[in-house]
Design a protein around this motif. Structure first.
Motif: not given
Length: 312
Positions: A211-216
């Motif tokens: 999720x953090x990778x997607x948001x970034x």
């Protein structure tokens, strides 16, 4: 199915919705329809990605992987549940429960990671268009897909071993329609605090890091798109990401709800319906989302259909 010693079972009973017999026929019809559409939709995506040269790109390589995951994930639980809805025998063997948990959890974890990888692919396509073919080399795509499968099933193996090491003390009625860790933890006759903490920690890693990778990735994509002066260019760029964002929202929303909340925050019936959603609804709507919002896929479908008609 009596227990003869402290740790052996001949099998389990999946209670499912047996306390609501009036609901079982409705569920059977609805799930059968959704399952057939899941098979049709995801098989179509996989076939198109193989048949149309225009779809043999990194984006559709990952999309066909996702469709294959959805096919397998749904098939790991739904056919058995459909049988249980129309029969009084709701049993599953010990080995069958172990296999179902390992396979479904492995596929679910793999999909979590793969959705993060797909966000990176969209970032490379929009933010680094000139270097895209160099960055997303076929070997790198294959490596990222393989790593996703390895991590997903590695975590599943660990969780499956840990849950079945717990003494169950003769309890064999699972208040669920599928063998799932939270439901199995409730059968243990020892304190499961350590197991629950470990499961929460693993869920945070498997769910929140992608999720953090997607948001970034999408943060960078938004910045790049806003620098495009043409409104048509902006719409096209956002259009290529819209399908992925929709799928991510559906999948992660239900998965986070199921695994990252304290168990006393919701009833078991809520858990079952949420599990039904990400076991059958999400895999059914994913191909629809990608097909309706994607001109390449619809174009490939028309070409294949026209080719089939011409051959007659």
């Amino acid at each position: 199915m009596e227990q003869k010693n402290g740790s052996s079972f001949t099998g389990f009973f999946l209670l499912g919705f047996s306390d609501r017999p009036q609901l079982e026929l409705v569920l059977f019809v609805v799930l059968l329809i959704f399952y057939l559409f899941t098979l049709l939709g995801n098989t179509t995506i996989i076939a198109l990605a193989q048949l149309d040269p225009n779809l043999q790109t990194p984006m559709y390589f990952f999309l066909s992987n996702l469709s294959f995951l959805d096919l397998c994930y749904t098939t790991s639980s739904v056919p058995q549940f459909l049988v249980h809805l129309r029969t009084t025998d709701k049993s599953i063997s010990f080995g069958g429960c172990v296999a179902q948990l390992f396979i479904s959890l492995g596929l679910g974890c793999t999909e979590c990671i793969l959705l993060g990888v797909m966000a990176f692919d969209r970032y490379a396509a929009i933010c680094k268009p000139l270097q895209y073919t160099v960055i997303m080399h076929p070997r790198l795509c294959a490596l990222m897909a393989s790593v996703s499968w390895f991590i997903g099933f590695g975590n599943s193996l660990l969780q499956t071993v840990l849950i079945f090491l717990l003494p169950l003390c003769g309890r064999n009625k699972i208040d669920h329609f599928v063998c799932e860790i939270p439901a199995l933890l409730k059968l243990a006759c020892v304190d499961t605090t350590v197991n629950e903490s470990e499961l929460f920690f693993a869920s945070v890693i498997i769910l929140l890091i992608p999720v953090a990778l997607i948001i970034f990735s999408y943060g960078q994509i938004v910045r790049a798109v806003l620098r495009i002066k043409s409104s048509a260019g902006q719409r096209k760029a956002f259009g290529t990401c819209g399908s992925h964002i929709t799928v991510v929202s559906l999948f992660y929303g239900t998965a986070i709800y199921a695994y990252l909340q304290p168990s006393n925050n919701y009833s078991q019936d809520q858990v079952k319906f949420v599990s039904l959603f990400y076991a059958i609804v999400t895999p059914t709507v994913n191909p629809v989302i990608y097909t309706l919002r994607n001109k390449d896929v619809t174009g490939a479908m028309k070409k294949v259909l026209c080719r089939g008609q011409d051959s007659r």
